[in-house]
Design a protein around this motif. Structure first.
Motif, short mmCIF file in Angstrom:
data_model
loop_
_atom_site.label_atom_id
_atom_site.label_comp_id
_atom_site.label_asym_id
_atom_site.label_seq_id
_atom_site.Cartn_x
_atom_site.Cartn_y
_atom_site.Cartn_z
N ARG A 271 -10.66 3.64 7.88
CA ARG A 271 -10.17 2.45 7.66
C ARG A 271 -9.03 2.14 8.43
NH1 ARG A 271 -7.33 2.89 2.52
NH2 ARG A 271 -6.45 5.05 2.72
N GLY B 281 -5.77 -0.48 -2.29
CA GLY B 281 -6.68 -0.71 -1.08
C GLY B 281 -7.76 0.30 -0.80
N THR B 282 -7.17 1.58 -1.07
CA THR B 282 -7.94 2.78 -0.90
C THR B 282 -9.11 2.63 -1.81
OG1 THR B 282 -5.96 4.17 -0.31
CG2 THR B 282 -7.99 5.45 -0.77
N SER C 158 1.01 -1.21 -0.26
CA SER C 158 0.08 -0.09 -0.03
C SER C 158 0.91 1.32 0.00
CB SER C 158 -0.91 -0.09 1.29
OG SER C 158 -1.61 1.40 1.25
N LYS D 102 -9.99 -9.36 1.77
CA LYS D 102 -11.10 -9.65 1.33
C LYS D 102 -11.38 -11.32 1.51
CE LYS D 102 -9.96 -7.92 -2.66
NZ LYS D 102 -10.19 -7.18 -4.00
N SER E 192 -3.92 -1.12 2.92
CA SER E 192 -4.96 -0.15 3.46
C SER E 192 -6.49 -0.34 3.65
CB SER E 192 -4.57 1.29 2.81
OG SER E 192 -5.20 0.90 1.46
N ARG E 193 -6.30 -1.67 3.90
CA ARG E 193 -7.87 -2.16 4.05
C ARG E 193 -7.88 -3.76 4.61
NH1 ARG E 193 -7.85 -6.35 0.25
NH2 ARG E 193 -6.60 -6.15 -1.47
N ASP E 194 -8.84 -4.02 5.10
CA ASP E 194 -8.89 -5.61 5.48
C ASP E 194 -9.03 -6.40 4.25
OD1 ASP E 194 -9.06 -4.88 8.53
OD2 ASP E 194 -11.48 -4.58 8.06
N LYS F 181 -17.50 1.46 0.68
CA LYS F 181 -18.00 2.23 1.83
C LYS F 181 -18.63 3.34 1.23
CE LYS F 181 -18.16 4.03 6.14
NZ LYS F 181 -19.02 3.49 7.21
N GLU G 100 -10.48 0.11 -3.22
CA GLU G 100 -11.48 -1.01 -2.63
C GLU G 100 -12.16 -0.72 -1.52
OE1 GLU G 100 -11.90 -4.21 -3.35
OE2 GLU G 100 -10.16 -4.36 -4.95
N PHE G 101 -11.59 0.21 -0.43
CA PHE G 101 -12.64 0.56 0.73
C PHE G 101 -13.46 1.59 0.31
CE2 PHE G 101 -13.17 3.69 4.27
CZ PHE G 101 -13.66 2.69 5.10
N SER H 111 -2.04 -2.22 -2.30
CA SER H 111 -2.45 -3.17 -1.23
C SER H 111 -2.88 -4.68 -1.87
CB SER H 111 -3.85 -2.70 -0.52
OG SER H 111 -3.79 -1.59 0.09
#
Length: 303
Positions: free
Chosen positions: A263, A184-185, A63, A115, A111-113, A192, A187-188, A93
């Motif tokens: 996040r 990842g940003t 990330s 998947k 920068s996310r959980d 969201k 994706e979030f 990410s």
């Protein structure tokens, strides 16, 4: 006369014989050095290559949001551990997940959980949260939009709102800037804010937070989204309307959870960490490491 000639010839033969012995000795030594190389222990200056995974080398990839924290932590860590080489690279990410899962990096950054499908593909992956981040919506400083609701942000990014005048900005066609598919940003944000709806086809995709920020700085009608640590006076961070109240993105509003787009920032390891990997993660989680998180504009973990 003949005796003198014989004696002279004898001296000449003896001299030639001695020269031959010396030449053979020199040549023999040279050939021995070429065909029998010295071992590393015999020659301390012998060049050797250290491979990732060996003691003293730590590779970190992923990330671009987490990158500034990891890079600063690496510099600080190496200052006090001179025998350690911490190598930090970006890529997004998705790259961090794959690199950690496949073992091409010792730590992945995300920068996310994770998947569901990533957990299934790499069941050994472990998540280690190192910080919290808010995602800021940014515009050009010449277009300081007072505030936006999440629904308005979504409508801009799916193409239903196309002019800034419709949301309190300048009379100009909105230039939508986002992240690429490895982010990842993104994706979030897609989950969201967009509720998994498609982005407008005219969206310009950038491969890093820095590239998004730079594009917004250079484009008066642009909108973008970046990690909190990338917000400064060169862009306008748009407050988000929450129950009628405009909430600006900041460390304080992310920490008290009043800002709605936040996040986790994670390190990823393949299995439980040990050795140098565990030591570096512990350093990030320590007060000194969490101060780096703060210095980079992100939100530290609560302890």
């Amino acid at each position: 006369m003949n005796g003198k000639l014989i004696s002279l010839s004898g001296f000449i033969l003896i001299g030639l014989f001695l020269c031959a012995l010396l030449l053979c000795g020199c040549t023999g030594t040279t050939e021995t050095e070429k065909t029998v190389p010295a071992s590393a222990s015999e020659n301390p200056l012998r060049e050797t290559k250290t491979q990732p995974g060996s003691a003293g080398v730590l590779t970190i990839t992923g990330s671009t949001t987490v990158l500034p924290v990891a890079a600063q932590a690496a510099e600080r860590y190496m200052d006090t551990h001179p025998g350690v080489d911490v190598q930090v690279n970006g890529g997004g990410s998705g790259v961090g997940v794959q690199s950690a899962g496949e073992g091409t990096a010792m730590i992945g950054m995300a920068s996310r959980d994770l998947k569901k499908e990533e957990k299934e593909k790499y069941p050994g992956l472990r998540e280690h949260q190192i910080a919290i981040d808010g995602i800021a919506i940014i515009t050009h400083t010449s277009n300081p939009v007072p505030s936006l609701t999440l629904d308005q942000v979504k409508a801009i990014y799916n193409g239903n709102i196309t002019n800034w005048k419709d949301v309190g900005g300048n009379d100009a066609t909105i230039v939508v800037i986002g992240r690429d598919s490895a982010s990842g940003t993104r994706e979030f944000f897609h989950e969201k804010v967009m509720n998994k709806e498609d982005f407008v086809q005219t969206q310009l995709e950038k491969n890093s937070n820095g590239a998004v920020k730079q594009s917004v700085q250079q484009t008066p009608a642009a909108i973008g989204y970046v990690g909190l640590g990338y917000v400064d006076k060169t862009v306008h961070a748009v407050p988000i309307l929450v129950e009628g109240k405009a909430v600006a993105p900041s460390v304080e509003t992310v920490k008290d959870k009043s800002y709605p787009i936040a996040r986790p920032l994670n390190f990823l390891t393949n299995g439980d960490p040990s050795g140098l990997i565990a030591e570096f993660i512990s350093f990030i989680e320590s007060p000194e490491g969490q101060q780096i998180v703060i210095d980079e504009g992100f939100v530290p973990l609560s302890r």
